[in-house]
Structure formats: C-alpha cells, structure tokens
Design a protein around this motif. Structure first.
Motif, short mmCIF file in Angstrom:
data_model
loop_
_atom_site.label_atom_id
_atom_site.label_comp_id
_atom_site.label_asym_id
_atom_site.label_seq_id
_atom_site.Cartn_x
_atom_site.Cartn_y
_atom_site.Cartn_z
N ARG A 54 -14.67 3.18 -40.56
CA ARG A 54 -13.83 3.87 -41.55
C ARG A 54 -13.04 2.87 -42.40
NH1 ARG A 54 -10.37 8.89 -39.51
NH2 ARG A 54 -12.24 10.04 -40.15
N THR A 290 -18.45 5.50 -41.30
CA THR A 290 -18.27 6.33 -40.11
C THR A 290 -16.79 6.58 -39.86
OG1 THR A 290 -18.12 4.45 -38.60
CG2 THR A 290 -20.33 5.25 -39.13
N THR A 291 -16.54 7.35 -38.82
CA THR A 291 -15.15 7.65 -38.41
C THR A 291 -14.60 6.58 -37.47
OG1 THR A 291 -16.00 8.96 -36.57
CG2 THR A 291 -15.52 10.13 -38.62
N ASP A 436 -9.39 16.72 -35.39
CA ASP A 436 -10.57 17.07 -36.18
C ASP A 436 -11.89 16.63 -35.57
OD1 ASP A 436 -10.50 14.36 -36.57
OD2 ASP A 436 -10.39 14.44 -38.76
N ALA A 438 -12.95 13.47 -35.06
CA ALA A 438 -13.46 12.18 -35.51
C ALA A 438 -13.63 11.24 -34.32
CB ALA A 438 -12.50 11.57 -36.53
N GLU A 440 -13.52 7.90 -32.79
CA GLU A 440 -12.85 6.66 -33.18
C GLU A 440 -13.45 5.44 -32.50
OE1 GLU A 440 -8.67 7.37 -32.48
OE2 GLU A 440 -8.47 8.19 -34.50
N TYR A 590 -17.54 14.48 -34.74
CA TYR A 590 -18.41 14.02 -35.83
C TYR A 590 -18.24 12.52 -36.00
CZ TYR A 590 -14.45 13.76 -39.15
OH TYR A 590 -13.29 13.42 -39.79
N GLU A 593 -18.39 9.88 -41.85
CA GLU A 593 -17.32 10.28 -42.75
C GLU A 593 -17.87 10.59 -44.14
OE1 GLU A 593 -13.53 11.17 -44.02
OE2 GLU A 593 -14.06 10.59 -41.98
N SER A 606 -17.89 14.44 -45.35
CA SER A 606 -17.63 15.33 -44.22
C SER A 606 -16.48 16.28 -44.54
CB SER A 606 -17.29 14.51 -42.97
OG SER A 606 -16.09 13.80 -43.17
N PRO A 608 -14.65 18.21 -41.81
CA PRO A 608 -14.55 18.60 -40.40
C PRO A 608 -13.62 19.79 -40.19
CG PRO A 608 -13.19 16.67 -40.83
CD PRO A 608 -13.98 16.91 -42.08
N THR A 610 -10.67 21.39 -38.74
CA THR A 610 -9.43 20.67 -38.44
C THR A 610 -8.35 21.62 -37.95
OG1 THR A 610 -10.01 19.07 -40.16
CG2 THR A 610 -7.72 19.07 -39.39
#
Length: 815
Positions: A54, A290-291, A436, A438, A440, A590, A593, A606, A608, A610
C-alpha cells in the motif's frame, strides 16, 4: 571515346532502371510487412506485472521480460553518448540507413547468396526489434531497410532513440537500459556513473559475450573501447575518461530485488489476476497496489522466522549435512566447490568444520572465508531423538561437531553466525484491519522458495480451542451468561454422528466441577464446551456460525465441533475473529487495493465492505439494496458499502471481556509482556498436538498464527498454542502496537455489572465477602436473593436489599 561514354551512360541508366525495378519489386514483395504510421505510433512494450505494498514498496514482479520504460527526457546524457559511440555515432545525421553497411550487405548477397549481417543503425535495430524477427534472410533485411526509412520520416530521432532504449535486450532477462541498471547494479539508471553507463552500452552487440557478470574481463575490454570512442568523438574529456577506465567492474546479478519479502502475497495477487487476464498479465504493464503494510509485513516475516527457529532448536539438533574429514586438507577452491554443492536457506551458508576446541570451532564458509564459531552459537544443539525428547545438553563443541563436518549456519545478531538446520515445522500468520478486512501482512510458511504452499489460504487445519469463542458467542446470544454454571465432570456421549461412545476430557485429565462460562473459556475447559454445545444443540449452533462466514456444510455435525474439530484455514479464523474485534460486523478480507494500467490509469479500485462507526449513512433506494455510507478516508471522502451487523454488540463485548481474561489469567498469559490491556485472544491446540494456534485482537487489528507440520505429525510434548504460536503473535504485535493508541471494543450502555457468587454464578448476597463482578445484558441479570436474617444489628431484610441495590448502582456507574 564518345562512343564508350555513351555506352557507359546507357549502362548507368539501365542500371538505375534495373535497380529501381528491383527495388520496386522487393518493395511490393515486402510492403505488407511494413507497419502503418498508426502502428508505429501505437507501439506498446511488453512490460511485466508489478505488485506493490500500500505504501508503494515493490514485493513482486512477473514477466519474462524485465522492463521499466523511460522517456527520452529521462535518458542520462552520458548513457546516450555511450550508446551512440558504441552503436551508431552518425545517428543524428543519417536517414535511417547506413549506406556503407548497405553496400556490404549487397556484396554479401552477391558473394554468398545470403545476408550475413553488417551496418545496422539504431533505427534499423528498432525496426528489427519491434516489427521483425532476427532471421538472416534477404526479405527480412530489405523489410528492415524500408521500415527504417519510413520510421525516419514519421518519427523524430528522439522518439526512435527512446524506443531503442526501452526495447533492446541486454541480458539476464533485462529489456531496456532502466531494467539493466537494476539487474546489474541494483539501482536506478539515474544513479549510475560514466563507467557503468559505458558497461551497459556495450551489451546490445552481444549480451552474453560482453556480460559483466558472466565475462567480466571481456566486458571490461569493450567498456574501455567505448570510453575511448567517447573521448575521440569529444563526448567526454580526458579526466573523465581516465577516471572511468580506472573504475573496477562492480556489476552483480541483482535481478529485480523486492523492497519487501512477501512472496506468498505476490503469488496470491498473480493467481487472482490471471483468472481475468490470462497470459497477457505478464506483458500488459499492470501495476497492483495491495493492502499490505510494508513495515508490518517485515515484522511478520521476522516473527514467523524467529518462532519457527525457536521451536526447531527446542527439539534438538538433527545432525550435520555430511562429514568428509579428507576435505579439510584439500585446496580452498575445492572446499568451496563442495560446500556450494549443498543447498542452503536464503542468507544462510554452508560451512566446513576445520578444527575444534572445547569452546570454539574454526569453519570455512562457502564464500571461502574462515571464521570462528563461539560456544553460544553451538550450545543449543542437544541431539534430537524425536519430537517428544532430545538428548543431554552438550558440554563442549566436540559433543556436537567434529573436523570434516559440513554444516549450515545462519546469521545471528549476537554471534555473527549460528549453527543451524533447515526446519521441518511450519508456521503461518495473517493480520487484518478488522474495520474493512484489509490484509496488512501475510506469511504462508517458513520459506516460499523451498515450499510455495500457502498455509494461510490453502491449508485447512483443526483450530482446536481457538474455535471455542464462536461456540460461546452462540450461547450468549441464546440467553446464557458469562456467569452460567456448567458442571465440568466426566461424561459419556452416545452421539449417532460419532462412531462410538465419546468421553471428552480436559488437557491434563483434570475436572473442575461446577464452572462459570467465563472461567471455562479463559481456562479452555473442554468438557464444559462439549456440555454447552449439547445443551444448545448442534444444528442451531451451526446455523448461528454462518454469521462469522463459516459454511455449515464444511463443519462437523456432531459435538466435536465444540472442540474445534473443523478443518479451517487461518484466513477463515482471522476473518471470524474480526467480528469480535469490530463490535459485531461481518467484513470480507481483501488484498488488492487498486490496479493501474501501463499509463497509470486506475482500472480497478477496491470498495471494501466497511464498518460504519463514524461514517454518514446514505439513503437506500430499496430495502434490499446494500447500505452505503460516506467515509472520511486518508484519500478524502469516499462512498463504500457498509458492513452488516451479525452479532449483538452486547455479546461481542462480553466475549471480548472474557478473552481479555485469557491474557490476564488464562492460557494466553505470556502476552502480558506487551503491557496492553486492550488486547484479547485465545489459544488453540488439538488433542493430538498436531496444530497450535493463537488468535488475538483489539479494536483495530486481528492477527492469527498457526504452527504445525505439513505431514500432520504431532508437535511434541509440551507444545501448545501458548508455546508454539503465541510467541510469534507477541513478536509481531509488539511493533504493530508500539506506536498505536489503545483501542478497546466499545462497551454498550445496555450492559450492567453486578456482584455475583463466584461458585454458583447467582446474585451475591448482601455483604458476601468473596463476591465478584460480572457483566450481564439487562434482561439476563440474576435475580436478587433475599436473606432471612439481618446482616447486622438493626438492619432487616428489606434494608439490606436497599443497601445492596445502592452499592451495586454506584458500582455500575463506575463501569
């Protein structure tokens, strides 16, 4: 004389006509292969897929051609001059074709019947690389000439040079000079010096022959020749030339080094996108963000690495790779050759034991260096017997190593090198943003390159007691309370879904008698969990578990469900725990991103689902439509789908409060070293010790860790979720929470706290000294108990009830 001249003129005219005719004939033969102006303008390079965190740190690249396009304005002047000096010093003055080179080609054609090469300009190389093959034929050569002439008419010199800089093959899968800078020097093109520019400018002629990694001496000769050409053409002065030729060869095979190691993540992204793009994925120049949080990914890598090695060393040393005493007396290069023939882990090395003393060992590393191993690097290596036991701790080096042993070493902060062995145990970690979903950080195993199986997503293992919070939340949703008492005593179940009568036991075989649910969960008492599920019923509990995303068809339809006998992935477990973390909402994990095309345009973003704690809900056009909300994100206000509540907030908070006790008093006590009272979690160990888990969270983050063997072998005596997985969780969460403020689950105002009898779970009597506080939903508060005698002189039953109510009201206000 005049007659001779006339004949010559006629012959010349005929020759010109013939040449024109031949040229026209050749043109008609090859014209279909000449690209149009639009095709020339629309040239697209094959650019690999690149995947980033990210915060824009590279984690992976997929594609046969390593390429990073650059514009002409980004081409360093010294590189341009080096390329022109090496390939085409007349580039800015010819029409695209070198006439002398063309004449040589004609001569070769007449003499041999084939075009054997010669005289290609940069324009001709661009024509060949973009539009033609490399076959040595008459047709291809003349097509190349016609395309080159057309390119010179339709494109500027700078546009042609830019195409050349991006397309030319420079060895090691590097296409274009920016990619070559990364492959050979591990840094951007703009950071290279004159000697390095000249080195890579020498590669187009023969990338393998003049490769500075494979043939450094030959590459050095060509580099210096190019520098000499640059000097003679006035492109550099004598001082710059002298400095450059005296510069040693510094090229290495850097490949494309990622900024963050996240190979399991990169493969997940590649696999997901391949379903949409197919093979075009590797050449379309897609950029995926990505997240993943780069720092948390690094922390996750280290936590899993340290956790696996700690387990591995606890169980003893399995021995050396080989023993060859005769090798000690061989030349160093022969020792190196033997050491290099044995594979090792990334950043590790193999070594040969040259000699030992009681407290040290002299060893030869695979790179030829000789170093000393100190006792602290060896003392852990008690001989491995099996996973349940190891031999006596060594007292001197010779108890572990002897002259001629070939061993593995790994880097160590304290001892520089440490005796090592490739672990056989595996571990996996996943961490989510519970608001959400994500992801990490994600680590699918100890080493991706030795085993690409992703245990976070692909492995289905039994979670054991890690699953119990889901069972207990079902109970709390159906009227049970944290103070409900269930007898922890021997019991036999005759379940039609079980092969035989079942006698569940607790770890250690001990029974605790009547036990409150709070105690049973934080002490992980199996019998209480089984009795609880039996009372509630398996079928309604399976229906309830759908709220956490579990598929009832994939769960056991018998009482073993209460002990975590389902086969679930760490991703599924972490996703389920996120419901507890965010106050009762279902989110979807997910990883991607956004996706950008080669021009930087976003082609996927994305959205998501939330949790809406601070967002503004927007009106739905129909009752069945997904609720959406306006969220204030780091990138500005954004409309996102709102997560659906699947668990009552009161239940979510009570489970959170009980699982904080897991860390305060229960099987997760080791986590108290973090000094965080906002964290909650649960250990999990299967009865046969094949799987060890710890899942924990606060109000923002959920992290699950699994440890076990791929072949389902038991982890061994003394290995539990609290010993095998919890330390990894702690080592990851320590830096993750270090700078983060405490994040508690909000306590609903509808919950009340009253004093209860710790033995019965009933409302405490007035003045009861051993009474404790417990949290209840208002409708489930135990009724007042009335004593038949006053607790003090002059205080009757009603007075004592009033006094008790006043005391409890005051205490409830404090909570």
């Amino acid at each position: 004389m005049a007659k001779t001249f006339k004949i010559l003129v006629i012959l010349f005219i005929l020759g010109v006509i013939a040449a024109a005719g031949i040229t026209y004939g050749v043109y008609n033969h090859v014209k279909d292969r000449i690209p149009t102006v639009e095709e020339m303008k629309a040239i697209e390079l094959k650019i690999p897929l690149r995947i980033y965190t990210r915060d824009e740190q590279l984690i992976g690249e997929f594609g046969e051609q390593r390429r990073t396009p650059l514009s002409y304005e980004d081409v360093p002047t010294d590189l341009e001059n080096a390329v022109l000096a090496a390939e085409d010093s007349n580039f800015y003055h010819h029409p695209g074709v070198d006439i002398m080179g063309l004449l040589r080609a004609v001569y070769q054609l007449v003499a041999t019947g084939e075009i054997q090469g010669g005289g290609s300009t940069i324009t001709m190389q661009v024509a060949r690389n973009y539009f033609l093959s490399f076959e040595q034929t008459f047709t291809r050569k003349f097509t190349e000439i016609f395309i080159s002439l057309k390119m010179e008419r339709e494109l500027s010199k700078h546009e042609i040079l830019e195409l050349y800089m991006n397309k030319i093959y420079l060895g090691k899968r590097a296409y274009g000079f920016e990619a070559a800078a990364q492959v050979y020097y591990g840094k951007p093109l703009s950071e290279l010096d004159l000697a390095q520019y000249a080195m890579i400018a020498g590669l187009p002629k023969a990338p393998s022959r003049y490769n500075p990694v494979v043939n450094p001496s030959r590459a050095l000769i060509r580099r210096n020749w190019i520098l000499q050409r640059m000097l003679s053409l006035g492109m550099i002065d004598k001082e710059a030339y002298q400095t450059a030729v005296e510069t040693p060869v510094t090229a290495k095979n850097y490949g494309v080094a990622p900024d963050v190691e996240a190979n399991y993540v990169a493969e997940m992204v590649r696999s997901q996108l391949y379903e949409t793009y197919g093979d075009a994925l590797y050449s379309e120049g897609l950029v995926v963000y990505t997240t993943i949080n780069s720092q948390r990914q690094k922390d996750a890598n280290k936590a899993v690495y340290d956790g696996v090695l700690a387990y591995d060393e606890r169980h003893g040393y399995r021995g050396t790779i080989a023993t060859n005493p005769e090798l000690v007396d061989q030349p160093v290069d022969q020792q190196q050759s033997e050491l290099e023939s044995h594979s090792s882990m990334p950043d590790w090395t193999t070594a040969l034991v040259l000699s030992t003393t009681d407290q040290t060992a002299e060893v030869r590393l695979a790179n030829g260096e000789q170093v000393e191993l100190v006792w602290d690097a060896i003392s852990w290596a008690a001989p491995y017997i099996n996973e349940d036991s190891h031999g006596a701790k060594p007292e001197k080096v010779s108890d572990v190593l002897v002259k001629g042993d070939i061993i593995q070493l790994r880097p160590d902060d304290k001892t520089v090198w440490r005796l090592a062995q490739t672990p056989t145990v595996q571990s996996a970690l996943i961490s989510l943003d519970s608001k959400d979903g994500a992801i990490e950080s994600l680590v699918g195993g100890f080493d991706y390159f030795s085993n690409k199986f992703n245990r976070v997503t692909q492995s289905k293992r039994q979670p054991g007691s890690n699953f119990k919070p889901f069972i207990y939340s079902s109970a709390l949703s159906r009227g049970y309370t944290a103070a409900t008492v269930i007898n922890d005593a021997p019991v036999v179940f005759h379940d039609s879904n079980l092969a035989q009568a079942w006698r569940p036991t607790n770890d250690g075989g001990k029974f605790y008698g009547p036990t409150r649910l709070r105690q049973a969960l934080y002490r992980s008492q199996n019998v209480v969990s089984v009795r609880l599920l039996d009372e509630m019923g398996v079928r309604p509990t399976l229906e309830f578990l759908k709220r956490f995303g579990f598929d009832p068809d994939q769960l056991p339809h018998n009482l073993s469900l209460s002990l975590g006998s389902a086969n679930l992935s760490p991703l599924q477990i972490a996703s389920g725990y996120s419901v507890f973390s965010n106050g009762g909402y279902r989110i979807q994990p997910y990883l991607i991103e956004r996706v950008e095309d080669r021009n930087g345009e976003t082609i996927f973003q994305s959205n998501p689902t939330t949790v809406c704690h601070d967002c503004t809900l927007l009106d739905k056009s129909s009752p069945d439509e997904q609720q959406v909300g306006l969220f204030n994100t780091p990138n500005g206000f954004k409309t996102l789908p709102v997560a659906q509540r699947v668990l009552d907030p009161e239940v979510s908070y009570i489970i959170y409060d009980i699982m904080r006790d897991v860390i305060r008093y229960g099987t997760g006590r080791r986590a108290r070293v973090l000094n965080r009272d906002d964290i909650a979690g649960k250990t999990g160990t299967t009865n046969d010790g094949r799987d060890a888990w710890f899942s924990g969270y606060n109000g923002d983050i959920v992290t699950s860790v699994w440890t076990g063997f791929d072949d389902m072998s038991p982890l061994g005596r003394g290995e539990w979720g609290g010993s095998a997985s919890l330390p990894t969780w702690i080592n990851y969460m320590r830096p993750a929470l270090a700078e983060a403020p405490k994040s508690y689950i909000d306590k609903p105002s509808s919950l009340v706290t009253v004093r209860i009898d710790p033995k019965t779970g009933e409302r405490a009597l007035p003045g009861q000294k051993d009474a404790i506080f417990e949290i209840f939903r208002k409708e489930h508060v135990p009724p007042q108990r009335i004593v038949s005698t006053p607790i003090a002189e002059g205080v009757g039953e009603r007075d004592s009830e009033v006094q008790e109510n006043r005391t409890e009201t005051a205490l409830e206000n404090l909570f």
